[in-house]
Each structure stands twice: as structure tokens, then as C-alpha cells.
Design an enzyme around this catalytic site. Sequence first.
Site, PDB file in Angstrom:
ATOM      1  N   TYR A 142      19.794  58.491  60.780  1.00 51.06           N
ATOM      2  CA  TYR A 142      20.138  57.192  60.210  1.00 51.06           C
ATOM      3  C   TYR A 142      21.562  57.153  59.636  1.00 51.06           C
ATOM      4  O   TYR A 142      21.868  56.299  58.797  1.00 51.06           O
ATOM      5  CB  TYR A 142      19.122  56.813  59.126  1.00 51.06           C
ATOM      6  CG  TYR A 142      17.796  56.321  59.680  1.00 51.06           C
ATOM      7  CD1 TYR A 142      17.744  55.287  60.614  1.00 51.06           C
ATOM      8  CD2 TYR A 142      16.582  56.876  59.255  1.00 51.06           C
ATOM      9  CE1 TYR A 142      16.538  54.828  61.123  1.00 51.06           C
ATOM     10  CE2 TYR A 142      15.366  56.419  59.752  1.00 51.06           C
ATOM     11  CZ  TYR A 142      15.352  55.392  60.690  1.00 51.06           C
ATOM     12  OH  TYR A 142      14.153  54.933  61.176  1.00 51.06           O
TER      13      TYR A 142
ATOM     14  N   GLU B 216      20.511  60.358  70.323  1.00 51.10           N
ATOM     15  CA  GLU B 216      19.316  60.510  69.488  1.00 51.10           C
ATOM     16  C   GLU B 216      18.312  61.485  70.105  1.00 51.10           C
ATOM     17  O   GLU B 216      17.676  62.258  69.383  1.00 51.10           O
ATOM     18  CB  GLU B 216      18.674  59.142  69.242  1.00 51.10           C
ATOM     19  CG  GLU B 216      19.536  58.246  68.359  1.00 51.10           C
ATOM     20  CD  GLU B 216      18.882  56.918  68.033  1.00 51.10           C
ATOM     21  OE1 GLU B 216      19.378  56.232  67.121  1.00 51.10           O
ATOM     22  OE2 GLU B 216      17.883  56.542  68.690  1.00 51.10           O
TER      23      GLU B 216
ATOM     24  N   ARG C  98       5.921  45.282  67.298  1.00 53.17           N
ATOM     25  CA  ARG C  98       6.073  44.837  65.909  1.00 53.17           C
ATOM     26  C   ARG C  98       5.496  43.441  65.705  1.00 53.17           C
ATOM     27  O   ARG C  98       4.931  43.145  64.652  1.00 53.17           O
ATOM     28  CB  ARG C  98       7.554  44.871  65.522  1.00 53.17           C
ATOM     29  CG  ARG C  98       8.091  46.306  65.338  1.00 53.17           C
ATOM     30  CD  ARG C  98       9.605  46.314  65.278  1.00 53.17           C
ATOM     31  NE  ARG C  98      10.166  47.615  64.912  1.00 53.17           N
ATOM     32  CZ  ARG C  98      11.443  47.930  65.079  1.00 53.17           C
ATOM     33  NH1 ARG C  98      12.291  47.051  65.605  1.00 53.17           N
ATOM     34  NH2 ARG C  98      11.893  49.122  64.717  1.00 53.17           N
TER      35      ARG C  98
ATOM     36  N   ASN D 110       7.863  49.142  59.936  1.00 55.22           N
ATOM     37  CA  ASN D 110       7.947  48.519  61.263  1.00 55.22           C
ATOM     38  C   ASN D 110       7.514  49.425  62.416  1.00 55.22           C
ATOM     39  O   ASN D 110       7.838  49.186  63.577  1.00 55.22           O
ATOM     40  CB  ASN D 110       9.318  47.877  61.483  1.00 55.22           C
ATOM     41  CG  ASN D 110      10.464  48.879  61.487  1.00 55.22           C
ATOM     42  OD1 ASN D 110      10.242  50.083  61.450  1.00 55.22           O
ATOM     43  ND2 ASN D 110      11.691  48.374  61.545  1.00 55.22           N
TER      44      ASN D 110
ATOM     45  N   HIS E 246      10.470  53.436  66.112  1.00 58.10           N
ATOM     46  CA  HIS E 246      11.903  53.436  66.376  1.00 58.10           C
ATOM     47  C   HIS E 246      12.143  53.522  67.874  1.00 58.10           C
ATOM     48  O   HIS E 246      11.434  54.236  68.573  1.00 58.10           O
ATOM     49  CB  HIS E 246      12.595  54.650  65.721  1.00 58.10           C
ATOM     50  CG  HIS E 246      14.015  54.823  66.177  1.00 58.10           C
ATOM     51  ND1 HIS E 246      15.044  54.105  65.629  1.00 58.10           N
ATOM     52  CD2 HIS E 246      14.557  55.571  67.179  1.00 58.10           C
ATOM     53  CE1 HIS E 246      16.176  54.429  66.266  1.00 58.10           C
ATOM     54  NE2 HIS E 246      15.907  55.309  67.206  1.00 58.10           N
TER      55      HIS E 246
ATOM     56  N   PHE F 201      19.329  50.026  51.547  1.00 58.29           N
ATOM     57  CA  PHE F 201      17.993  50.459  51.978  1.00 58.29           C
ATOM     58  C   PHE F 201      17.970  51.891  52.528  1.00 58.29           C
ATOM     59  O   PHE F 201      16.932  52.375  52.969  1.00 58.29           O
ATOM     60  CB  PHE F 201      17.424  49.492  53.029  1.00 58.29           C
ATOM     61  CG  PHE F 201      18.299  49.298  54.246  1.00 58.29           C
ATOM     62  CD1 PHE F 201      18.235  50.172  55.325  1.00 58.29           C
ATOM     63  CD2 PHE F 201      19.185  48.223  54.324  1.00 58.29           C
ATOM     64  CE1 PHE F 201      19.025  50.005  56.445  1.00 58.29           C
ATOM     65  CE2 PHE F 201      19.994  48.042  55.455  1.00 58.29           C
ATOM     66  CZ  PHE F 201      19.909  48.925  56.513  1.00 58.29           C
TER      67      PHE F 201
ATOM     68  N   ARG G 281      13.389  48.058  73.886  1.00 61.67           N
ATOM     69  CA  ARG G 281      13.644  47.332  72.634  1.00 61.67           C
ATOM     70  C   ARG G 281      12.867  46.012  72.606  1.00 61.67           C
ATOM     71  O   ARG G 281      12.370  45.596  71.558  1.00 61.67           O
ATOM     72  CB  ARG G 281      15.144  47.051  72.489  1.00 61.67           C
ATOM     73  CG  ARG G 281      15.965  48.293  72.258  1.00 61.67           C
ATOM     74  CD  ARG G 281      15.918  48.779  70.836  1.00 61.67           C
ATOM     75  NE  ARG G 281      16.570  47.879  69.916  1.00 61.67           N
ATOM     76  CZ  ARG G 281      16.803  48.163  68.634  1.00 61.67           C
ATOM     77  NH1 ARG G 281      16.419  49.342  68.132  1.00 61.67           N
ATOM     78  NH2 ARG G 281      17.396  47.301  67.851  1.00 61.67           N
TER      79      ARG G 281
ATOM     80  N   THR H 202      13.737  44.054  64.684  1.00 65.44           N
ATOM     81  CA  THR H 202      13.711  44.988  63.555  1.00 65.44           C
ATOM     82  C   THR H 202      12.828  44.480  62.418  1.00 65.44           C
ATOM     83  O   THR H 202      12.078  45.244  61.815  1.00 65.44           O
ATOM     84  CB  THR H 202      15.152  45.195  63.034  1.00 65.44           C
ATOM     85  OG1 THR H 202      15.945  45.683  64.119  1.00 65.44           O
ATOM     86  CG2 THR H 202      15.190  46.181  61.885  1.00 65.44           C
TER      87      THR H 202
ATOM     88  N   LYS I 225       6.433  56.034  63.945  1.00 69.42           N
ATOM     89  CA  LYS I 225       6.760  56.317  62.549  1.00 69.42           C
ATOM     90  C   LYS I 225       5.513  56.643  61.717  1.00 69.42           C
ATOM     91  O   LYS I 225       4.384  56.408  62.161  1.00 69.42           O
ATOM     92  CB  LYS I 225       7.519  55.119  61.964  1.00 69.42           C
ATOM     93  CG  LYS I 225       8.927  54.923  62.553  1.00 69.42           C
ATOM     94  CD  LYS I 225       9.615  53.716  61.901  1.00 69.42           C
ATOM     95  CE  LYS I 225      11.050  53.544  62.386  1.00 69.42           C
ATOM     96  NZ  LYS I 225      11.688  52.351  61.752  1.00 69.42           N
TER      97      LYS I 225
HETATM   98  P1  DAT Z   1      15.959  49.173  64.513  1.00 70.86           P
HETATM   99  O1  DAT Z   1      14.939  50.065  63.876  1.00 70.86           O
HETATM  100  O2  DAT Z   1      15.319  47.933  65.061  1.00 70.86           O
HETATM  101  O3  DAT Z   1      16.844  49.884  65.500  1.00 70.86           O
HETATM  102  P2  DAT Z   1      18.266  49.249  62.735  1.00 70.86           P
HETATM  103  O4  DAT Z   1      18.789  50.385  63.533  1.00 70.86           O
HETATM  104  O5  DAT Z   1      19.190  48.114  62.459  1.00 70.86           O
HETATM  105  O6  DAT Z   1      16.930  48.650  63.352  1.00 70.86           O
HETATM  106  O7  DAT Z   1      17.801  49.790  61.322  1.00 70.86           O
HETATM  107  C1  DAT Z   1      17.049  50.989  61.231  1.00 70.86           C
HETATM  108  C2  DAT Z   1      15.932  50.796  60.253  1.00 70.86           C
HETATM  109  O8  DAT Z   1      16.474  50.474  58.973  1.00 70.86           O
HETATM  110  C3  DAT Z   1      15.006  49.630  60.598  1.00 70.86           C
HETATM  111  O9  DAT Z   1      13.970  50.009  61.453  1.00 70.86           O
HETATM  112  C4  DAT Z   1      14.494  49.255  59.245  1.00 70.86           C
HETATM  113  C5  DAT Z   1      15.639  49.554  58.309  1.00 70.86           C
HETATM  114  N1  DAT Z   1      16.422  48.369  58.003  1.00 70.86           N
HETATM  115  C6  DAT Z   1      17.383  47.802  58.780  1.00 70.86           C
HETATM  116  N2  DAT Z   1      17.898  46.720  58.186  1.00 70.86           N
HETATM  117  C7  DAT Z   1      17.252  46.607  56.995  1.00 70.86           C
HETATM  118  C8  DAT Z   1      17.346  45.694  55.911  1.00 70.86           C
HETATM  119  N3  DAT Z   1      18.199  44.665  55.914  1.00 70.86           N
HETATM  120  N4  DAT Z   1      16.519  45.905  54.846  1.00 70.86           N
HETATM  121  C9  DAT Z   1      15.657  46.932  54.825  1.00 70.86           C
HETATM  122  N5  DAT Z   1      15.522  47.827  55.821  1.00 70.86           N
HETATM  123  C10 DAT Z   1      16.311  47.671  56.883  1.00 70.86           C
HETATM  124 MG    MG Z   2      18.466  51.164  65.343  1.00 70.36          MG
END
Ligand code: DAT
Ligand code: MG
Length: 157
Positions: A56, A134, A110, A120, A123, A64, A93, A99, A16
Site C-alpha cells: 500500500y 504486486e 463488492r 471491501n 484486492h 486511512f 476490476r 473501491t 481480504k
Molecule cells: P482499490 O482497492 O479498489 O484498488 P485503492 O487502490 O484506491 O482502491 O485503495 C486501496 C484501499 O484503500 C481500498 O481498497 C480501500 C482503501 N481506501 C481507498 N480510498 C479510501 C478512502 N477515501 N477512505 C478509506 N479507505 C480508502
Molecule cells: Mg488499488
Amino acid sequence: MSMGEDNLERTLIIVKPDAVQRGLTGEIIRRLEARGLRIMGMKFMQVSEELAKKHYAEHEGKPFFNGLVSYITSSPVVALAMQGGKGAVAASRNTIGSTRPHEAAPGSIRGDLALEVGRNLVHGSATPEEGLNEVANFFSDAELIEWERNNDAWIFE
Ligand code: DAT
Ligand code: MG
């Protein structure tokens, strides 16, 4: 390679914007490659708003979401398609870590290098199905190479 292509899982890895800006691109790729994942595509790119929203889509409507789109489009990223055998997506993962970096295990990317959810670093696809979708969003077939790595037999059983 001793295993059939059918047994291979794919994951989309995105180094990222914060990771690229912090000079952690090599460190992050190094950890995933050392784990055993094989690179099948890689490019330095600017993520468009359109691609960010597609990537996303599952988070659309969440508080968010806008921040997420502006974060991933804020500066260039390095996108990789990586593959490995059964369980490879789950393994990637674990190497990436939770996350929310403040909860991520030490030893994970992380857990070692990040603190906050909105910064973070990386991805990685969450499931093999997500990985297939993806990777297809980020790479054309022509950008993906199926190749035999010389040490595959020492990594893939
Ligand atoms: P990951 O990136 O571990 O796959 P995810 O798919 O649940 O996690 O979410 C995608 C991104 O969205 C994650 O890297 C950061 C952001 N995110 C997820 N949950 C969040 C939250 N509760 N508050 C702020 N950002 C969040
Ligand atoms: Mg994800």
C-alpha cells in the site's frame, strides 16, 4: 493455448481478512475463475506489516493508511496470482466492483457482498503494470506456474 505468453496480463488478487472470516473465499475465487482468469499462484497467508506497507506504499501519508495496514494484517488472507489476455486486468476490476462498495454495481463482488470501503473484501491490481509489480511482491518465481488450461482456447481468442 492459442495466444503467446507476451500477451498475458497478471493481477494480484487478495481475498481480504473480512472475506476469509465471512467464508466468502470460495465465492470470490469462483467469480474470478468463472470470468476466465487462470490461477497461476495461490496461498493462504498472514500478511506482515512490512509487506502491507510495501503493498500500500502509494497510500502512505493518507489519513486511512494506518487503518488499511491494520485491516490487511488483522487476520489471514488468500493471495492469488491470476492471468488472462489483453484487458484481463480491467475485466477483473469490473468483476470486483468500485473501491467504495456502496457505489459498486450490483453483480460485482463488492456490489453484491459488501457495504463499506474499509471492509471491501478483495484486492485486485488496477493496471497490468501494477499487476506485475504486486504479484512479484507476494510470490516468488518458484510459486508461479505457467500452465496450459484445457479450455483456454474457449476463453482466450
Ligand atoms: P482499490 O482497492 O479498489 O484498488 P485503492 O487502490 O484506491 O482502491 O485503495 C486501496 C484501499 O484503500 C481500498 O481498497 C480501500 C482503501 N481506501 C481507498 N480510498 C479510501 C478512502 N477515501 N477512505 C478509506 N479507505 C480508502
Ligand atoms: Mg488499488
